[in-house]
Design an enzyme around this catalytic site. Structure first.
Site, PDB file in Angstrom:
ATOM      1  N   ASP A  57      -4.113  -4.281  -7.529  1.00  0.00           N
ATOM      2  CA  ASP A  57      -5.149  -3.255  -7.531  1.00  0.00           C
ATOM      3  C   ASP A  57      -4.983  -2.400  -6.281  1.00  0.00           C
ATOM      4  O   ASP A  57      -4.904  -2.922  -5.174  1.00  0.00           O
ATOM      5  CB  ASP A  57      -6.519  -3.953  -7.530  1.00  0.00           C
ATOM      6  N   ARG A 111      -8.133  -8.397   2.904  1.00  0.00           N
ATOM      7  CA  ARG A 111      -8.102  -6.942   3.049  1.00  0.00           C
ATOM      8  C   ARG A 111      -8.060  -6.602   4.534  1.00  0.00           C
ATOM      9  O   ARG A 111      -9.083  -6.504   5.207  1.00  0.00           O
ATOM     10  CB  ARG A 111      -9.305  -6.307   2.344  1.00  0.00           C
ATOM     11  N   GLN A 126     -14.470 -13.119  -5.069  1.00  0.00           N
ATOM     12  CA  GLN A 126     -15.324 -12.606  -6.131  1.00  0.00           C
ATOM     13  C   GLN A 126     -14.971 -13.260  -7.459  1.00  0.00           C
ATOM     14  O   GLN A 126     -13.900 -13.832  -7.634  1.00  0.00           O
ATOM     15  CB  GLN A 126     -15.236 -11.084  -6.233  1.00  0.00           C
ATOM     16  N   ASP A 246     -21.039   1.100 -10.511  1.00  0.00           N
ATOM     17  CA  ASP A 246     -21.337   0.039  -9.550  1.00  0.00           C
ATOM     18  C   ASP A 246     -22.760  -0.462  -9.746  1.00  0.00           C
ATOM     19  O   ASP A 246     -23.692   0.331  -9.957  1.00  0.00           O
ATOM     20  CB  ASP A 246     -21.215   0.555  -8.109  1.00  0.00           C
ATOM     21  N   GLU A 259     -23.886  -3.014  -2.745  1.00  0.00           N
ATOM     22  CA  GLU A 259     -23.113  -3.102  -3.986  1.00  0.00           C
ATOM     23  C   GLU A 259     -22.794  -4.556  -4.270  1.00  0.00           C
ATOM     24  O   GLU A 259     -22.203  -5.243  -3.443  1.00  0.00           O
ATOM     25  CB  GLU A 259     -21.822  -2.301  -3.868  1.00  0.00           C
ATOM     26  N   SER A 262     -18.468  -3.908  -8.893  1.00  0.00           N
ATOM     27  CA  SER A 262     -17.780  -2.718  -9.368  1.00  0.00           C
ATOM     28  C   SER A 262     -17.175  -3.084 -10.717  1.00  0.00           C
ATOM     29  O   SER A 262     -16.500  -4.113 -10.833  1.00  0.00           O
ATOM     30  CB  SER A 262     -16.684  -2.305  -8.379  1.00  0.00           C
TER      31      SER A 262
END
Length: 345
Positions: A57, A111, A126, A246, A259, A262
């Site tokens: 992604d 990340r 997640q 979202d 959030e 997504s």
């Protein structure tokens, strides 16, 4: 300048033992509810994929993936996944999942370019999920129905957490409000996208913002989205652009919107070609994932990701995601959090 939000007078409502027990309770309960609501079965997912296949992604297209050489493959490069948006669709095809059913998995990522604050960490965990749909389900109506089912699972999880720990009080509204990003722009033309989200979430408590990735009437995007998984350019039967969005909530502890997910209906062949062309990324057509999609070898699908640590943080009324997960933080942030009553793991 610190990006840290330090709620005045904050003290955790649960001690460290209760917090760890609460994390386990929430994760086990929510994933079972998600699985039941959307008819998903659990699968095992990769931590990394080969570079250059177009499977990883790309998020907003600027984040660097953590990369390493593989000795046994002649030092071919592997990338730690950013998410499993594309891999899941390939898994649906591989397992011959029929329409109306799907998969979910635990996704763990690193990340390295993340800007660290109360909600963002170097470590991402997640529930990534994906379900097969029919051509007739590529509509905003079907998208909204799926969002409402996921929101129902979130509210049941909140109820469970408050039952186990009476010091926690529920704050989520009964229903989630739907709004298009263009509507938000028209309502709050002088505000930034993040400020618009804060305002609409403060008003409704829980909101699904539709159309993330396409340009709005002011020539800007509400937020970035890669062109090759979510469909943000298809015009719905009612003339509204975008089949993704979202899930956002108003979080009283931090007095801001957050959030939680997504998600969206994924690109079909036409949307992929259109979005690659719009973003000037037609070179991706030759990548493995994109060839599979363009050749009709992947099913139509809807999917998304739901932050595990972030959901636990909200359900347990924590002020910093580092109270939920173990990660690396600057010494200055650890000191600030300690002084503000936010004990980081």
């Amino acid at each position: 300048m610190s990006r840290l939000i330090k709620p005045a007078g904050y003290r955790p409502l649960l001690d460290c033992v209760q917090t760890e027990q609460g994390i386990k309770l929430i994760k086990e309960f929510f994933q079972q509810n998600l699985s039941t609501e959307l008819r998903l079965r659990r699968v095992t997912a990769p931590l990394f994929v080969l570079k250059g296949l177009g499977i990883n992604d790309d998020l907003n297209g600027v984040e660097r993936a953590v990369t390493f050489p593989i000795k046994e493959l002649g030092d071919a490069k592997a990338e730690v996944v950013h998410s499993l948006a594309k891999w899941k669709r390939m898994k649906l095809a591989e397992d011959h999942i029929p329409p109306g059913y799907g998969i979910y998995t635990d996704m763990n990522a690193i990340r390295a370019d993340e800007e660290l604050d109360n909600l963002h960490s170097l470590y991402v965990d997640q529930w990534d999920w994906e379900a097969v749909i029919t051509p007739g389900q590529r509509t905003q109506k079907a998208l909204r129905e799926t969002v409402s089912r996921i929101y129902g699972a979130i509210r049941r999880t909140e109820y469970l957490a408050c039952e186990w720990y009476p010091q926690l009080k529920p704050f989520l509204p009964e229903t989630i409000h739907f709004v298009h990003a263009e509507e938000l722009l028209q309502q709050y033309p002088s505000l930034s996208p993040k400020e618009r989200e804060d305002e609409v979430c403060r008003k409704y408590g829980a909101v699904f913002v539709i159309g993330i990735g396409s340009k709005l009437s002011n020539g800007e995007k509400h937020d970035g989205r890669a062109p090759d998984y979510d469909d943000w350019s298809t015009v719905d039967e009612n003339g509204s652009v975008g089949l993704n969005g979202d899930i956002l909530i108003w979080y009283p502890v931090l007095q801001r919107s957050i959030e939680l997910s997504s998600m969206g209906i994924r690109v079909d062949r036409d949307a992929l070609l259109r979005q690659l062309d719009t973003e000037g990324m037609n070179d991706r057509r030759s990548l493995y994932f994109h060839r599979q999609l363009l050749e009709g070898k992947l099913p139509l699908s809807i999917g998304g990701g739901i932050g595990q640590s972030r959901l636990c943080m909200v359900m347990l009324h924590k002020a910093h995601i580092g109270e939920i997960q173990a990660s690396i933080w600057p010494d200055s942030m650890r000191q600030e959090c300690r002084e503000a009553g936010m004990p980081l793991i």
